[in-house]
Enzyme design. Structure first.
Site, PDB file in Angstrom:
ATOM      1  N   SER A   1      94.947 -29.253 -43.084  1.00 33.97           N
ATOM      2  CA  SER A   1      93.483 -29.285 -43.003  1.00 33.97           C
ATOM      3  C   SER A   1      92.946 -30.424 -43.863  1.00 33.97           C
ATOM      4  O   SER A   1      91.877 -30.965 -43.602  1.00 33.97           O
ATOM      5  CB  SER A   1      92.904 -27.964 -43.484  1.00 33.97           C
ATOM      6  OG  SER A   1      93.485 -26.917 -42.755  1.00 33.97           O
ATOM      7  N   ARG A   2      93.691 -30.802 -44.898  1.00 35.12           N
ATOM      8  CA  ARG A   2      93.219 -31.859 -45.803  1.00 35.12           C
ATOM      9  C   ARG A   2      93.318 -33.254 -45.179  1.00 35.12           C
ATOM     10  O   ARG A   2      92.686 -34.194 -45.680  1.00 35.12           O
ATOM     11  CB  ARG A   2      93.979 -31.812 -47.129  1.00 35.12           C
ATOM     12  CG  ARG A   2      93.606 -30.590 -47.952  1.00 35.12           C
ATOM     13  CD  ARG A   2      93.947 -30.733 -49.431  1.00 35.12           C
ATOM     14  NE  ARG A   2      93.163 -29.798 -50.222  1.00 35.12           N
ATOM     15  CZ  ARG A   2      93.533 -28.561 -50.526  1.00 35.12           C
ATOM     16  NH1 ARG A   2      94.685 -28.104 -50.089  1.00 35.12           N
ATOM     17  NH2 ARG A   2      92.755 -27.771 -51.237  1.00 35.12           N
TER      18      ARG A   2
ATOM     19  N   HIS B   1      98.662 -24.236 -37.486  1.00 38.04           N
ATOM     20  CA  HIS B   1      98.273 -22.817 -37.480  1.00 38.04           C
ATOM     21  C   HIS B   1      98.548 -22.198 -36.107  1.00 38.04           C
ATOM     22  O   HIS B   1      99.023 -21.063 -36.005  1.00 38.04           O
ATOM     23  CB  HIS B   1      96.777 -22.672 -37.774  1.00 38.04           C
ATOM     24  CG  HIS B   1      96.352 -23.172 -39.119  1.00 38.04           C
ATOM     25  ND1 HIS B   1      95.617 -24.323 -39.293  1.00 38.04           N
ATOM     26  CD2 HIS B   1      96.563 -22.668 -40.364  1.00 38.04           C
ATOM     27  CE1 HIS B   1      95.382 -24.500 -40.590  1.00 38.04           C
ATOM     28  NE2 HIS B   1      95.944 -23.524 -41.256  1.00 38.04           N
TER      29      HIS B   1
ATOM     30  N   GLN C   1     104.468 -22.030 -51.932  1.00 37.57           N
ATOM     31  CA  GLN C   1     103.641 -20.855 -51.621  1.00 37.57           C
ATOM     32  C   GLN C   1     104.478 -19.771 -50.938  1.00 37.57           C
ATOM     33  O   GLN C   1     104.389 -18.578 -51.268  1.00 37.57           O
ATOM     34  CB  GLN C   1     102.479 -21.283 -50.724  1.00 37.57           C
ATOM     35  CG  GLN C   1     101.736 -20.128 -50.077  1.00 37.57           C
ATOM     36  CD  GLN C   1     100.478 -20.575 -49.370  1.00 37.57           C
ATOM     37  OE1 GLN C   1      99.491 -20.865 -50.006  1.00 37.57           O
ATOM     38  NE2 GLN C   1     100.483 -20.619 -48.038  1.00 37.57           N
TER      39      GLN C   1
ATOM     40  N   VAL D   1     104.621 -28.531 -38.649  1.00 35.90           N
ATOM     41  CA  VAL D   1     104.268 -29.295 -37.443  1.00 35.90           C
ATOM     42  C   VAL D   1     103.750 -30.658 -37.903  1.00 35.90           C
ATOM     43  O   VAL D   1     102.972 -30.754 -38.855  1.00 35.90           O
ATOM     44  CB  VAL D   1     103.192 -28.548 -36.623  1.00 35.90           C
ATOM     45  CG1 VAL D   1     102.817 -29.344 -35.384  1.00 35.90           C
ATOM     46  CG2 VAL D   1     103.707 -27.168 -36.226  1.00 35.90           C
TER      47      VAL D   1
ATOM     48  N   GLU E   1     105.948 -23.655 -43.313  1.00 35.30           N
ATOM     49  CA  GLU E   1     106.873 -24.124 -44.356  1.00 35.30           C
ATOM     50  C   GLU E   1     106.317 -25.325 -45.114  1.00 35.30           C
ATOM     51  O   GLU E   1     106.900 -25.724 -46.117  1.00 35.30           O
ATOM     52  CB  GLU E   1     108.218 -24.488 -43.717  1.00 35.30           C
ATOM     53  CG  GLU E   1     109.014 -23.280 -43.291  1.00 35.30           C
ATOM     54  CD  GLU E   1     110.406 -23.607 -42.782  1.00 35.30           C
ATOM     55  OE1 GLU E   1     111.180 -22.676 -42.562  1.00 35.30           O
ATOM     56  OE2 GLU E   1     110.708 -24.812 -42.591  1.00 35.30           O
ATOM     57  N   LYS E   2     105.230 -25.903 -44.635  1.00 32.07           N
ATOM     58  CA  LYS E   2     104.665 -27.051 -45.353  1.00 32.07           C
ATOM     59  C   LYS E   2     104.336 -26.670 -46.794  1.00 32.07           C
ATOM     60  O   LYS E   2     104.530 -27.457 -47.705  1.00 32.07           O
ATOM     61  CB  LYS E   2     103.423 -27.580 -44.641  1.00 32.07           C
ATOM     62  CG  LYS E   2     102.903 -28.834 -45.312  1.00 32.07           C
ATOM     63  CD  LYS E   2     101.712 -29.358 -44.568  1.00 32.07           C
ATOM     64  CE  LYS E   2     100.672 -29.883 -45.507  1.00 32.07           C
ATOM     65  NZ  LYS E   2     100.011 -28.906 -46.313  1.00 32.07           N
TER      66      LYS E   2
ATOM     67  N   MET F   1      93.081 -20.294 -44.070  1.00 31.51           N
ATOM     68  CA  MET F   1      91.762 -20.549 -44.660  1.00 31.51           C
ATOM     69  C   MET F   1      90.886 -21.282 -43.642  1.00 31.51           C
ATOM     70  O   MET F   1      89.895 -21.918 -44.008  1.00 31.51           O
ATOM     71  CB  MET F   1      91.900 -21.378 -45.939  1.00 31.51           C
ATOM     72  CG  MET F   1      92.645 -20.618 -47.039  1.00 31.51           C
ATOM     73  SD  MET F   1      92.255 -21.150 -48.715  1.00 31.51           S
ATOM     74  CE  MET F   1      92.692 -22.867 -48.642  1.00 31.51           C
ATOM     75  N   GLY F   2      91.253 -21.207 -42.363  1.00 35.96           N
ATOM     76  CA  GLY F   2      90.444 -21.837 -41.326  1.00 35.96           C
ATOM     77  C   GLY F   2      90.708 -23.330 -41.231  1.00 35.96           C
ATOM     78  O   GLY F   2      91.748 -23.817 -41.669  1.00 35.96           O
TER      79      GLY F   2
END
Ligand code: PAF
Length: 285
Positions: A189-190, A36, A152, A179, A147-148, A29-30
């Site tokens: 990203s959060r 990533h 999902q 990572v 894997e985080k 999702m960028g």
């Protein structure tokens, strides 16, 4: 790197890649970070041409979640991917992904229930639906996920098995280890939402998890260890725990005691206005 925003040019670009060998898809999702880029590097090490998708998927955000606030930084992300040697950036518009009249939904029972599925109703339907579309759009030989987001990954693998997907097949859906920052916080990203104070405190999450895993592997009872884990996370500066559970790694069955199969300790906790998730392996008994 070719950047495409519509389906026809995507299919042309992927056909050209496929004529050269295997194609890997890295869905995102960028707001890209090293986690990533590790997926991209892993795909590259497997000799594949690489398609990265960037799409902030409205279907997987709840009504009171952060869809509008979710970081969108296409120019920056694009430069990072170009530097990694990515072949195609697939950045569809919302209209290209969900044209007027779009009415379908993929719902995966079982593995999507509980954990994040309980706190975020509809979230995994949104994930399964968009990932199924991404798979059908790109038809990759393999797809890579961090894997985080353990639950999902389980949902996506279940979907691929249940729907007999072939591009990619379930066993070509690859999980890549989380990572972490140097202090142990899982990259996300959060993390960008955290204030400096929250960022410093957030290390309490992986630290408390490692302590709990040592206790479980050392024979301590699971329920008491999970209670201590929650207390440690709250004492470290988090304001609430959504869940802290020991689960069987594949099917995500809840475990009240250490088992002789692969297991994950899976946690979601809130610090300030940010919800962080993490999971780690627990060695079988
Ligand atoms: O993990 C993510 O970034 C998203 O959930 C995914 C898999 C790209 C689907 O939108």
């Amino acid at each position: 790197m070719q950047t495409v925003h519509a389906l026809d040019p995507l299919r042309n670009a992927v056909a050209e890649l496929r004529s050269r060998g295997p194609v890997a898809l890295v869905p995102t999702m960028g707001a890209l970070h090293d986690g990533h880029l590790t997926l991209v590097r892993e795909a590259k090490s497997r000799g594949a041409s690489i398609v990265v998708s960037i799409f902030v998927n409205p279907l997987q955000f709840g009504a009171n979640e952060d869809l509008d606030a979710y970081p969108r930084q296409l120019a920056r992300d694009s430069a990072l991917l170009e530097a990694e040697g990515v072949d195609v950036l697939w950045a569809p518009t919302v209209e290209a992904m969900y044209p007027a009249g779009f009415a379908s939904n993929i719902s995966v029972a079982g593995v999507s229930e509980g954990l994040c599925g309980a706190a975020r109703p509809g979230h995994f339907d949104g994930v399964a639906t968009v990932v199924c579309k991404l798979f059908n759009q790109v038809m990759p030989d393999m797809a890579l996920f961090g894997e985080k987001d353990w639950q999902q990954l389980a949902v996506i693998r279940r979907m691929a098995r249940d729907l007999d997907l072939t591009r990619p097949a379930a066993d070509a859906i690859l999980g890549v280890p989380t990572v972490r920052e140097t202090d142990g916080l899982a990259m996300s990203s959060r993390n960008a939402y955290l204030s400096a104070g929250e960022r410093a405190a957030a290390v309490a999450l992986p630290t408390a998890m490692r302590k709990a895993i040592a206790a479980i592997e050392g024979g301590e009872p699971v329920p008491a260890t999970l209670a201590t884990l929650e207390a440690d996370i709250l004492a470290g500066g988090f304001r609430a725990i959504d869940y802290a559970e020991l689960r069987e790694a594949g099917g995500l069955a809840p475990l009240a005691a250490r088992a002789d199969t692969p297991m994950r300790l899976i946690v979601a906790a809130r610090i300030g206005s940010t919800r962080l998730i993490d999971n780690m392996a627990v060695a079988p008994a």
